[in-house]
Scaffold this active site. Structure first.
Site, short mmCIF file in Angstrom:
data_model
loop_
_atom_site.label_atom_id
_atom_site.label_comp_id
_atom_site.label_asym_id
_atom_site.label_seq_id
_atom_site.Cartn_x
_atom_site.Cartn_y
_atom_site.Cartn_z
CG HIS A 122 32.78 -27.48 23.44
ND1 HIS A 122 33.40 -27.38 24.66
CD2 HIS A 122 33.39 -28.48 22.77
CE1 HIS A 122 34.36 -28.28 24.71
NE2 HIS A 122 34.37 -28.98 23.58
CG ASP A 169 33.06 -33.74 16.62
OD1 ASP A 169 34.11 -34.21 16.18
OD2 ASP A 169 32.65 -33.93 17.77
N1 ACO Z 1 21.30 -27.85 19.19
C1 ACO Z 1 20.24 -27.28 19.82
N2 ACO Z 1 20.23 -26.91 21.11
C2 ACO Z 1 21.35 -27.12 21.81
C3 ACO Z 1 22.50 -27.69 21.25
C4 ACO Z 1 22.45 -28.07 19.88
N3 ACO Z 1 23.51 -28.62 19.29
N4 ACO Z 1 23.47 -27.79 22.18
C5 ACO Z 1 22.95 -27.28 23.30
N5 ACO Z 1 21.67 -26.87 23.09
C6 ACO Z 1 20.78 -26.22 24.07
C7 ACO Z 1 20.21 -27.24 25.04
O1 ACO Z 1 18.97 -27.75 24.59
C8 ACO Z 1 20.09 -26.42 26.30
O2 ACO Z 1 18.94 -25.64 26.18
P1 ACO Z 1 18.07 -25.23 27.51
O3 ACO Z 1 19.01 -24.44 28.37
O4 ACO Z 1 16.94 -24.43 26.97
O5 ACO Z 1 17.66 -26.54 28.15
C9 ACO Z 1 21.28 -25.47 26.24
O6 ACO Z 1 21.59 -25.34 24.84
C10 ACO Z 1 22.52 -25.98 26.97
O7 ACO Z 1 22.79 -27.30 26.52
P2 ACO Z 1 23.39 -28.44 27.43
O8 ACO Z 1 23.12 -29.75 26.81
O9 ACO Z 1 22.93 -28.23 28.84
O10 ACO Z 1 24.93 -28.09 27.37
P3 ACO Z 1 26.09 -29.06 27.73
O11 ACO Z 1 27.26 -28.23 28.03
O12 ACO Z 1 25.63 -30.04 28.75
O13 ACO Z 1 26.31 -29.92 26.38
C11 ACO Z 1 26.99 -30.56 24.21
C12 ACO Z 1 27.28 -29.66 25.44
C13 ACO Z 1 26.78 -32.02 24.67
C14 ACO Z 1 28.20 -30.52 23.29
C15 ACO Z 1 25.74 -30.02 23.49
O14 ACO Z 1 25.95 -28.72 23.04
C16 ACO Z 1 25.32 -30.94 22.32
O15 ACO Z 1 24.58 -31.91 22.53
N6 ACO Z 1 25.79 -30.63 21.07
C17 ACO Z 1 25.52 -31.47 19.93
C18 ACO Z 1 26.44 -32.70 19.95
C19 ACO Z 1 27.88 -32.35 19.58
O16 ACO Z 1 28.15 -31.62 18.62
N7 ACO Z 1 28.81 -32.91 20.35
C20 ACO Z 1 30.26 -32.73 20.12
C21 ACO Z 1 30.86 -31.89 21.22
S1 ACO Z 1 32.56 -31.61 20.92
C22 ACO Z 1 33.29 -33.05 21.38
O17 ACO Z 1 32.88 -33.76 22.27
C23 ACO Z 1 34.42 -33.48 20.64
#
Ligand code: ACO
Length: 424
Positions: free
Chosen positions: A301, A358
């Site tokens: 998140h 979610d």
């Molecule tokens: N699985 C694996 N790796 C992940 C995940 C995941 N679910 N989420 C983040 N990471 C990693 C990224 O690859 C990144 O790694 P790095 O630093 O080595 O490049 C690091 O963690 C940070 O991730 P970001 O994408 O930069 O974090 P951001 O805050 O931009 O994104 C998000 C948050 C979009 C929710 C992300 O965690 C994600 O894609 N999760 C899966 C989708 C999801 O569950 N979305 C629902 C969110 S809740 C809502 O909107 C209601």
């Protein structure tokens, strides 16, 4: 408390005011930065940008705290209904019993749909995604509601009444059932279920276990400060776009798989894991592999770097409904196991990736009988009061139109070269 930040650039000193909030969170006000220094800030994804002041909800992502108008989500979930929560978000205070009764009755007054909407509905191809239908029809509603005579409060009531009707119509069209109408004696959430699942000429019996689970899901989704869809709604409001078109845009933003669309993606992922033999470790490794675009859906998140408090509540609601309905649910079992493995894994620990709202919501929707492509529609029904409260707050705050800047990386100025057409 520091009220000014000194910024030194190329030997010049600039004094930037500090803005602070209720919990002493601080922000550097850079609104005059370009005027004074020629510089702008660069913040892709708006990860470190406060877009406005707001008093609707508060999140402490490090401590895992969520407040609606100051009330902890754990108290709201046990003491309030979704309609009360909607009133709270829109008006700033919880209603007394008279105000609640009047608010509920007013919503019921708008529980009808224009005949023309049914006719347009019939023309929509079956394969069109329910979120596309919801977004389009929310906008189309403006054509059939006479805005000239509409009071502001009535716009909120119209949407609270009409979005569930649109959602139910979409579901019933898919399964080949004619529209079902509300029963004035039922609660808001029981009516959603009735409009979805009742059969023609058959008495619809409400199930309190299912109604309670859905009501809780709606409450948990009701607001979450400046998330992607809410920011979309706020931006539209800043341009003085109407409420219905702003909410329609919010629905489109929510549709994305990294935002509200994740609830559908989670169930699809869990089903794929089961289908491919249930090897959890293999999928965890896939999520960690930077060359693989796969992410563990329902994990991570932008704001929570600790447990999402909504995920804790939702997990309990999922366990309760599955056990009360006496269902054998291999998906819930798998989700529990996957969570256990992921939160112990060093990659997820270091990056502070925990289950989000979610991760378990789809399991509840499935238990209720909602199809996968309608999960995000249910999320939208819950998020509606939050979107409306933010739209209203923007107008009351008189915030300026949202218009960020950019760092241009395209061509330098160049001239069009006349082409000599050589023919064939
Ligand atoms: N699985 C694996 N790796 C992940 C995940 C995941 N679910 N989420 C983040 N990471 C990693 C990224 O690859 C990144 O790694 P790095 O630093 O080595 O490049 C690091 O963690 C940070 O991730 P970001 O994408 O930069 O974090 P951001 O805050 O931009 O994104 C998000 C948050 C979009 C929710 C992300 O965690 C994600 O894609 N999760 C899966 C989708 C999801 O569950 N979305 C629902 C969110 S809740 C809502 O909107 C209601």
């Amino acid at each position: 408390m520091c009220k000014i930040i000194n910024l030194d650039i190329n030997g010049y000193n600039y004094k930037l005011p500090v803005v602070s909030g209720t919990f002493y969170e601080k922000a550097i006000n850079i609104s005059k930065l370009r005027e004074n220094t020629g510089l702008i800030t660069f913040d892709p994804g708006l990860k470190n940008t406060g877009l406005s002041k707001s008093s609707i909800s508060f999140i402490d992502g490090e401590k895992g705290i969520l407040l609606y108008r100051g009330y902890p989500i754990e108290q709201i979930i046990n003491k309030c209904s979704f309609v009360e929560t909607s009133y709270l978000l829109l008006n700033g205070e919880l209603p007394n019993s008279k105000q609640l009764e009047s608010f509920s009755n007013q919503i019921k007054e708008f529980h009808y749909m224009n005949q023309e909407i049914y006719q347009i509905f019939d023309k929509i191809p079956d394969f069109y995604h329910p979120m596309g239908i919801l977004s389009s029809f929310t906008c189309i509603l403006t054509a059939f509601i006479k805005n000239k005579y509409l009071k502001e409060q009535d716009m909120y009531l119209h949407l609270l009444a009409k979005l569930p009707i649109l959602a139910a119509l979409t579901y019933r069209k898919k399964v080949g059932l004619p529209p079902s109408h509300v029963d004035k004696n039922l609660s808001y959430t029981s009516n959603i279920l009735k409009m979805f699942f009742s059969f023609p000429k058959k008495y619809y019996e409400t199930n309190p276990i299912i109604t309670d689970a859905l009501d809780k899901l709606l409450i948990l989704h009701a607001d979450h400060e400046q998330n992607c869809s809410t920011t979309t709604v706020r931006l539209l409001s800043s341009a003085h776009a109407g409420l219905f078109s702003s909410v329609s845009a919010g629905i489109s933003a929510l549709w994305g798989r990294l935002h509200g669309g994740a609830n559908q993606a989670v169930i699809e992922m869990l089903e794929n894991i089961l289908k491919s033999g249930g090897n959890i470790q293999k999928w965890i490794e896939k999520a960690k592999n930077k060359k693989d675009p796969f992410r563990l859906m329902g994990f991570g998140h932008r704001i929570y770097k600790n447990f999402d408090p909504r995920a804790r509540i939702i997990k309990k609601v999922a366990q309760k409904i599955i056990s009360q309905l006496d269902m054998d649910n291999p998906i819930l079992k798998l989700a529990n196991e996957l969570e256990e493995v992921a939160i112990q894994d060093s990659y997820f620990k270091e990056k502070k990736l925990y289950p989000n709202i979610d991760f378990y919501s789809g399991i509840i929707y499935q238990a209720i009988g909602i199809p996968k492509d309608m999960f995000t529609v249910m999320f939208a029904l819950g998020r509606l009061p939050g979107w409306m409260a933010h739209w209203k707050e923007m107008r009351l705050n008189r915030d300026p139109i949202g218009r960020p800047r950019q760092i241009y990386i395209g061509y330098k100025k160049r001239n069009i070269v006349e082409c000599v057409d050589e023919g064939i």
